[in-house]
Design an enzyme around this catalytic site. Sequence first.
Site, PDB file in Angstrom:
ATOM      1  N   GLU A  27      -4.956  -6.812  14.561  1.00 12.52           N
ATOM      2  CA  GLU A  27      -4.454  -5.479  14.206  1.00 12.52           C
ATOM      3  C   GLU A  27      -5.611  -4.477  14.305  1.00 12.52           C
ATOM      4  O   GLU A  27      -5.404  -3.303  14.591  1.00 12.52           O
ATOM      5  CB  GLU A  27      -3.839  -5.480  12.801  1.00 12.52           C
ATOM      6  CG  GLU A  27      -2.871  -4.319  12.583  1.00 12.52           C
ATOM      7  CD  GLU A  27      -2.019  -4.447  11.330  1.00 12.52           C
ATOM      8  OE1 GLU A  27      -0.787  -4.551  11.440  1.00 12.52           O
ATOM      9  OE2 GLU A  27      -2.596  -4.431  10.222  1.00 12.52           O
ATOM     10  N   LYS A  79       0.840  -1.196   0.000  1.00 14.20           N
ATOM     11  CA  LYS A  79       0.000   0.000   0.000  1.00 14.20           C
ATOM     12  C   LYS A  79       0.881   1.255   0.000  1.00 14.20           C
ATOM     13  O   LYS A  79       0.691   2.172  -0.781  1.00 14.20           O
ATOM     14  CB  LYS A  79      -0.923  -0.032   1.221  1.00 14.20           C
ATOM     15  CG  LYS A  79      -1.859   1.137   1.327  1.00 14.20           C
ATOM     16  CD  LYS A  79      -2.821   0.955   2.486  1.00 14.20           C
ATOM     17  CE  LYS A  79      -3.589   2.251   2.710  1.00 14.20           C
ATOM     18  NZ  LYS A  79      -4.503   2.189   3.845  1.00 14.20           N
ATOM     19  N   GLY A 131      -4.945  -1.874   4.957  1.00 16.46           N
ATOM     20  CA  GLY A 131      -4.106  -2.999   4.508  1.00 16.46           C
ATOM     21  C   GLY A 131      -4.772  -4.345   4.739  1.00 16.46           C
ATOM     22  O   GLY A 131      -4.845  -5.188   3.842  1.00 16.46           O
ATOM     23  N   ARG A 132      -5.298  -4.538   5.945  1.00 17.29           N
ATOM     24  CA  ARG A 132      -5.875  -5.846   6.271  1.00 17.29           C
ATOM     25  C   ARG A 132      -7.270  -6.032   5.680  1.00 17.29           C
ATOM     26  O   ARG A 132      -7.895  -7.079   5.874  1.00 17.29           O
ATOM     27  CB  ARG A 132      -5.887  -6.047   7.785  1.00 17.29           C
ATOM     28  CG  ARG A 132      -6.506  -4.904   8.567  1.00 17.29           C
ATOM     29  CD  ARG A 132      -6.180  -4.996  10.054  1.00 17.29           C
ATOM     30  NE  ARG A 132      -6.669  -3.858  10.813  1.00 17.29           N
ATOM     31  CZ  ARG A 132      -6.026  -2.710  10.967  1.00 17.29           C
ATOM     32  NH1 ARG A 132      -4.860  -2.526  10.369  1.00 17.29           N
ATOM     33  NH2 ARG A 132      -6.515  -1.735  11.693  1.00 17.29           N
ATOM     34  N   HIS A 178      -5.817 -33.554  17.271  1.00 18.20           N
ATOM     35  CA  HIS A 178      -4.740 -34.419  17.764  1.00 18.20           C
ATOM     36  C   HIS A 178      -3.598 -33.590  18.317  1.00 18.20           C
ATOM     37  O   HIS A 178      -2.474 -34.064  18.419  1.00 18.20           O
ATOM     38  CB  HIS A 178      -4.269 -35.353  16.641  1.00 18.20           C
ATOM     39  CG  HIS A 178      -5.376 -36.250  16.199  1.00 18.20           C
ATOM     40  ND1 HIS A 178      -5.612 -37.476  16.782  1.00 18.20           N
ATOM     41  CD2 HIS A 178      -6.366 -36.068  15.289  1.00 18.20           C
ATOM     42  CE1 HIS A 178      -6.684 -38.020  16.223  1.00 18.20           C
ATOM     43  NE2 HIS A 178      -7.161 -37.180  15.312  1.00 18.20           N
ATOM     44  N   LYS A 209       9.236  -0.863  14.455  1.00 15.18           N
ATOM     45  CA  LYS A 209       9.835  -0.510  13.150  1.00 15.18           C
ATOM     46  C   LYS A 209      10.922   0.537  13.358  1.00 15.18           C
ATOM     47  O   LYS A 209      12.001   0.459  12.782  1.00 15.18           O
ATOM     48  CB  LYS A 209       8.780   0.098  12.223  1.00 15.18           C
ATOM     49  CG  LYS A 209       7.790  -0.858  11.645  1.00 15.18           C
ATOM     50  CD  LYS A 209       6.938  -0.115  10.602  1.00 15.18           C
ATOM     51  CE  LYS A 209       5.696  -0.872  10.231  1.00 15.18           C
ATOM     52  NZ  LYS A 209       4.778  -0.121   9.385  1.00 15.18           N
ATOM     53  N   GLU A 236      10.333  -4.766   4.741  1.00 20.69           N
ATOM     54  CA  GLU A 236      10.413  -6.157   4.283  1.00 20.69           C
ATOM     55  C   GLU A 236      10.157  -6.237   2.782  1.00 20.69           C
ATOM     56  O   GLU A 236      10.893  -6.883   2.033  1.00 20.69           O
ATOM     57  CB  GLU A 236       9.369  -7.021   5.008  1.00 20.69           C
ATOM     58  CG  GLU A 236       9.642  -7.226   6.482  1.00 20.69           C
ATOM     59  CD  GLU A 236       9.026  -6.141   7.363  1.00 20.69           C
ATOM     60  OE1 GLU A 236       8.713  -5.039   6.838  1.00 20.69           O
ATOM     61  OE2 GLU A 236       8.860  -6.387   8.570  1.00 20.69           O
TER      62      GLU A 236
HETATM   63  O1  F6P Z   1       3.049  -2.752   9.731  1.00 19.54           O
HETATM   64  C1  F6P Z   1       1.720  -3.049   9.617  1.00 19.54           C
HETATM   65  C2  F6P Z   1       1.224  -2.776   8.233  1.00 19.54           C
HETATM   66  O2  F6P Z   1       1.105  -1.411   8.032  1.00 19.54           O
HETATM   67  C3  F6P Z   1      -0.084  -3.484   7.959  1.00 19.54           C
HETATM   68  O3  F6P Z   1      -1.180  -2.792   8.435  1.00 19.54           O
HETATM   69  C4  F6P Z   1      -0.042  -3.624   6.489  1.00 19.54           C
HETATM   70  O4  F6P Z   1      -0.970  -4.547   6.024  1.00 19.54           O
HETATM   71  C5  F6P Z   1       1.393  -4.048   6.305  1.00 19.54           C
HETATM   72  O5  F6P Z   1       2.104  -3.294   7.255  1.00 19.54           O
HETATM   73  C6  F6P Z   1       1.962  -3.838   4.929  1.00 19.54           C
HETATM   74  O6  F6P Z   1       1.937  -2.513   4.545  1.00 19.54           O
HETATM   75  P1  F6P Z   1       2.166  -2.090   3.045  1.00 19.54           P
HETATM   76  O7  F6P Z   1       1.086  -2.694   2.228  1.00 19.54           O
HETATM   77  O8  F6P Z   1       2.122  -0.607   3.049  1.00 19.54           O
HETATM   78  O9  F6P Z   1       3.522  -2.604   2.615  1.00 19.54           O
END
Ligand code: F6P
Length: 544
Positions: free
Chosen positions: A356, A208, A270-271, A387, A507, A214
């Site tokens: 979240e 987003k 995002g979620r 199990h 972060k 990452e």
């Molecule tokens: O760090 C949490 C977050 O902002 C989530 O809410 C989001 O889904 C994820 O990181 C990834 O964010 P982006 O789509 O901006 O890379």
Amino acid sequence: MKTKPLTTLPAWKALTRHRQAIEKLHLREFFAQDKRRGERFTAEGAGLHLDYSKNRINAETLRLLRQLARETDLRGKIAAMFRGDKINSTENRAVLHTALRAPRNAVIRVDGKNVVPEVHAVLNQMADFANRVRTGKWRGHTGRRIRNVVNIGIGGSDLGPVMAYEALRHYSDRSRTFRFISNVDGGDFVEATRDLDPTETLFIISSKTFTTLETMTNAHSARTWLLRAFRGEAKAVARHFVAVSTNAEKVSEFGINRANTFGFWDWVGGRYSMNSAIGLSTMIAIGPQHFRALLAGAHAMDEHFRTAPFARNLPVLLGLLTVWNTNFLHAETVAVLPYENYLKRFPAYLQQLTMESNGKHVTRDGQAVNYATGPIFWGEPGTNGQHSFYQLIHQGTRLIPCDFIAFARPLTPLGRHHDLLLANVFAQAEALAFGKTAVEVKDEGAPAALVPHKVFSGNRPSNTILADKLTPAALGKLVALYEHSVFVQGVIWNIDSFDQWGVELGKILAQRIVPELESRTTPKLKHDSSTNHLIRRYRKMKGK
Ligand code: F6P
């Protein structure tokens, strides 16, 4: 206007008193008192069947929970969300994942502008691209067909796509390989790409913000990996990388063509984004038609949520029952147990959606809450969990409400498997609710010393969600059901379910630590003694 503290509302107080009466009763008694309870405490919505009769509730509990919904203006807040009001107050944003699945002729305005035409323009752009990849019209730099699609993203830009891919694998194009890279741990990238041919690989960089550490790290590694195969020919990037983001500027800085960028909007959390262009990998896997069925399913649940009376409204019931179990019966977790192997990533997906969203400690106006908010969601597909951790659910000291999810028809019929699977899901809910008394255990001839070990106290609540078959539409309904249940809980708790400030501190601290790990010279560490010690130890282990 300041809202009244939740615990001072008449319905909350009444529920607190009412709990004392309920706590004295066992589910065996609830069922004995009302022979038709198992039929009456059920609801249908958009084709999903919810049996909530195995909760520790009676008609009065439900009445009071609905009163609580009225006193917190749930109806008004639902309308505000669908209307596009900026209900994400800490970020001053509308919350309109429902617009992502609205029909073409709907009108939903954000800042005076109807957003529905843009939504459909992006859907068309996605469909066009997905079709080109699927038919082989879109080819790699050397003219080879795209056989591998790799989504790089994290959180909402990963969990929705990977869950949907696994859930709908049955409908997917089996001639293509789909992989999902999220973790900054290099092992994730290396394992996901080790057997792929770069000339046949398409990367979808899904973010987003297009700034997430990452995703950007993995995206750069992907570019290096690709260019190594093309002897550094930068032109290749255009045929092997596309992006999904709200940040067009950052995408072009990365070198991805505007034409190959799929946009979405800040009013999609995002979620809550798997129905946006973040679902591009899903669309390539299952095709545009199935993707539209997924959206239609979610829309059907949206309409049910928006219009059905609370007494028959699945997300409202599920949300209110979660509040009841969390705040009045003091359950700390919810186990989500899909008896459908294709839903194996559904619990992981729900963890972000629920935790979240509702892992918050202050109200919308910044006051510390004096009641529990979002419970811990977790789970595994049945029957595997039986199990492993079910022992604790049946005989442990904690109350763990369970959501069982099952489908009447299997996607892959195989002998007796499906009846055995469904027999297990029904049996688990039955065992949790009714248990087995000491008298029953003795009557079966158990030695006296073993009787206490073989007793099941029962009285353990569960919901069962039963649907016809795991289709794209059914998945859309299920996801929307939980999205809206989370919303209901957030409204009752008066928290902002749509921000996520809690992820920020870690972060920032990580960014501070990176140079301390990488520097050639011994850094001056100013953390606490534990963090300092760990950093020194790590550097030493790396020979620094
Ligand atoms: O760090 C949490 C977050 O902002 C989530 O809410 C989001 O889904 C994820 O990181 C990834 O964010 P982006 O789509 O901006 O890379």
